[in-house]
Design an enzyme around this catalytic site. Structure first.
Site, PDB file in Angstrom:
ATOM      1  N   ASN A   1     120.747  44.955 102.864  1.00 20.49           N
ATOM      2  CA  ASN A   1     119.840  45.157 104.001  1.00 20.49           C
ATOM      3  C   ASN A   1     120.651  45.632 105.205  1.00 20.49           C
ATOM      4  OD1 ASN A   1     120.797  42.727 105.503  1.00 20.49           O
ATOM      5  ND2 ASN A   1     120.021  41.722 103.660  1.00 20.49           N
TER       6      ASN A   1
ATOM      7  N   ASP B   1     117.093  37.901  98.825  1.00 16.52           N
ATOM      8  CA  ASP B   1     116.313  36.924  98.058  1.00 16.52           C
ATOM      9  C   ASP B   1     116.371  37.213  96.558  1.00 16.52           C
ATOM     10  OD1 ASP B   1     115.410  35.372 100.203  1.00 16.52           O
ATOM     11  OD2 ASP B   1     113.902  36.876 100.706  1.00 16.52           O
TER      12      ASP B   1
ATOM     13  N   LYS C   1     128.163  52.825  85.193  1.00 14.10           N
ATOM     14  CA  LYS C   1     127.213  53.470  86.100  1.00 14.10           C
ATOM     15  C   LYS C   1     125.928  53.849  85.353  1.00 14.10           C
ATOM     16  CE  LYS C   1     126.762  57.472  88.998  1.00 14.10           C
ATOM     17  NZ  LYS C   1     127.056  58.875  88.949  1.00 14.10           N
TER      18      LYS C   1
ATOM     19  N   PHE D   1     117.522  31.227 110.777  1.00 16.07           N
ATOM     20  CA  PHE D   1     116.907  32.389 111.419  1.00 16.07           C
ATOM     21  C   PHE D   1     115.676  32.763 110.594  1.00 16.07           C
ATOM     22  CE2 PHE D   1     119.404  34.492 114.782  1.00 16.07           C
ATOM     23  CZ  PHE D   1     120.383  33.523 114.915  1.00 16.07           C
TER      24      PHE D   1
ATOM     25  N   LYS E   1     108.866  27.870 107.704  1.00 21.48           N
ATOM     26  CA  LYS E   1     110.254  27.823 107.184  1.00 21.48           C
ATOM     27  C   LYS E   1     110.995  26.569 107.669  1.00 21.48           C
ATOM     28  CE  LYS E   1     110.641  32.774 106.530  1.00 21.48           C
ATOM     29  NZ  LYS E   1     111.082  34.070 107.044  1.00 21.48           N
TER      30      LYS E   1
ATOM     31  N   LYS F   1     112.497  24.179 104.842  1.00 26.85           N
ATOM     32  CA  LYS F   1     113.964  24.133 104.707  1.00 26.85           C
ATOM     33  C   LYS F   1     114.585  22.950 105.459  1.00 26.85           C
ATOM     34  CE  LYS F   1     113.921  29.144 104.126  1.00 26.85           C
ATOM     35  NZ  LYS F   1     114.747  30.314 103.901  1.00 26.85           N
TER      36      LYS F   1
END
Ligand code: CTP
Length: 403
Positions: free
Chosen positions: A209, A278, A288, A322, A336, A340
């Site tokens: 990301n 995730d 490859k 976060f 969350k 968590k």
């Protein structure tokens, strides 16, 4: 930590004088009010105009110029300074400051100040190694001044060795340390995760990301300046971590999980700023993947939710997460926190201007388990880090475990 502070930059006459422009720029960018003082020799290397333009303030070069304000100017500046940094510092200024000689604007300002003075020497290796210079450095340190180590490499005089001006980034780190003040996290061990993870697909490709690691980096640096012992577990990021922060590099979410578990038990505070993938490709191909004539489909396997795992074994540690969101920011963040087992969450609306990945700024809300929400305006990531740590310190104090 640097924002709003008055920093006097003393520039003396060496070839590295041109690098002082970069230092002034970095200080101004971080919000310092900068005044430059140049010796007559420094003006042979760069012009006062350069530093005046970069600092946005008058540059002091002569002792007996008409004062710009009615004040004894060298004393005024010495009083006003939160810090004086002399970069580059020649053998000559080190010698003068070590002996209390005050024969120009800079040496007089150094003698007249009660604030910290930081010297970043730059000179020929033989001048640096000369016993006189080494004695002067010891004398200056004995008076409570700070003298940075020089870098090693090619010198402008054609020699090789010690004597190069320290990197501007290193000088900035030293300035931050000296301006940091209180150390409310002294004696605390903190763990911060930062950056993205990379989930390999084959030897040349991976899923990842846009996380740059900047927020985690600011949190780590801020904790260090507040006195904490810091471990930074980070995915692949392109940032130089200051000395004293223990950096553990990982690539995948699984590696991050293992690295975090190794240090978790001995930590008092954990902040998970990393953007953990995730999912990972179910199968990692040894070779490859070759182009096909048809579409191909990727099968993805769930990664562990590291933060949720830590939430299960948290005990009295402070655990902060976060939440990267693009919709229903507060509601999703609240969910969350519960799932968590967090003390609070830093909710990030990724669609807002100046928020989220890659920027130097962020726009976040702190969401607490009792549903209170503290919305912060757009701020630098360093300023967001200070806010986050202040809230963590409040929690530690409430639990009565802070000195
Ligand atoms: N996190 C984690 N391990 C994961 C995923 C996330 O430790 N596998 C942590 C992040 O470091 C962050 C918090 O969990 O502190 C929230 O991450 P985020 O991506 O916003 O939430 P997710 O739980 O992954 O949920 P979703 O992607 O569905 O919003």
């Amino acid at each position: 930590m640097i924002k709003g502070k008055v920093v006097v930059v003393g520039v003396t006459g060496g070839i590295a004088a041109y690098k002082s422009a970069e230092l002034v720029r970095a200080l101004v960018k971080r919000g310092a009010e900068v005044y430059c003082v140049m010796t007559a020799s420094a003006c042979q290397f760069i012009t006062p105009l350069t530093l005046r333009t970069l600092s946005g303030n008058p540059v002091y070069t002569k002792m007996f110029d008409e004062p710009r304000v009615w004040d004894v100017e060298h004393v005024g500046l010495a009083d006003k300074a939160d810090l004086i940094v002399v970069a580059p510092a020649t053998a000559n200024i080190l010698a003068k400051a070590a002996c209390g000689i005050a024969d120009d604007f800079l040496s007089t300002t150094i003698l007249a100040t009660n604030s910290p003075v930081l010297f970043a020497p730059a000179m020929n290796v033989n001048m640096l190694n000369n016993r006189v210079t080494q004695d002067n450095i010891k004398r200056l340190e004995g008076f409570g001044h700070h003298v940075m180590a020089t870098g090693h490499g090619d010198l402008a005089c054609g020699y090789q060795g010690e004597g190069r001006l320290a990197d501007i980034e290193e000088i900035m780190f030293a300035i931050e340390e000296l301006l940091a003040g209180d150390k409310p996290l002294q004696g605390y061990k903190v763990l911060i995760t930062a950056g993205p993870t990379q989930e390999p697909l084959d030897p040349v490709r991976y899923l990842t990301n846009h996380s740059s690691g900047k927020m985690g980096y600011s949190l780590a640096r801020c904790a260090q300046l507040m006195g904490a012992e810091v471990t930074l577990v980070c995915g692949p990021i392109d940032l130089n971590v200051p000395k004293g922060i223990k950096r553990v590099d990982v690539q995948t979410a699984e590696e991050m999980y293992q690295a975090v578990l190794t240090v978790f038990t001995e930590c008092d505070v954990v902040i998970k700023a990393a953007a953990v993938a995730d999912y990972r490709p179910k199968q990692k191909n040894e070779n490859k993947i070759k182009k096909q004539n048809s579409d191909i489909y990727l099968e993805l396997a769930r990664n562990k939710d590291i933060l949720a795992e830590l939430g299960k074994i948290k005990e009295d540690r402070v655990l902060v997460g976060f939440a990267a969101e693009t919709e229903d920011v507060v509601a999703n963040a609240s969910e969350k926190i519960k799932r968590k087992n967090l003390d609070f969450i830093v909710a990030n609306d990724l669609l807002q201007e100046g928020a989220g990945f890659k920027h130097d700024t962020n726009t976040v809300s702190l969401v607490f388990p009792n549903a209170t929400v503290k919305r912060l305006p757009q701020m630098s990531k360093d300023a967001v880090a200070v806010e986050i740590w202040q809230n963590i310190i409040k929690i530690i104090k409430m639990r009565g475990s802070v000195g």
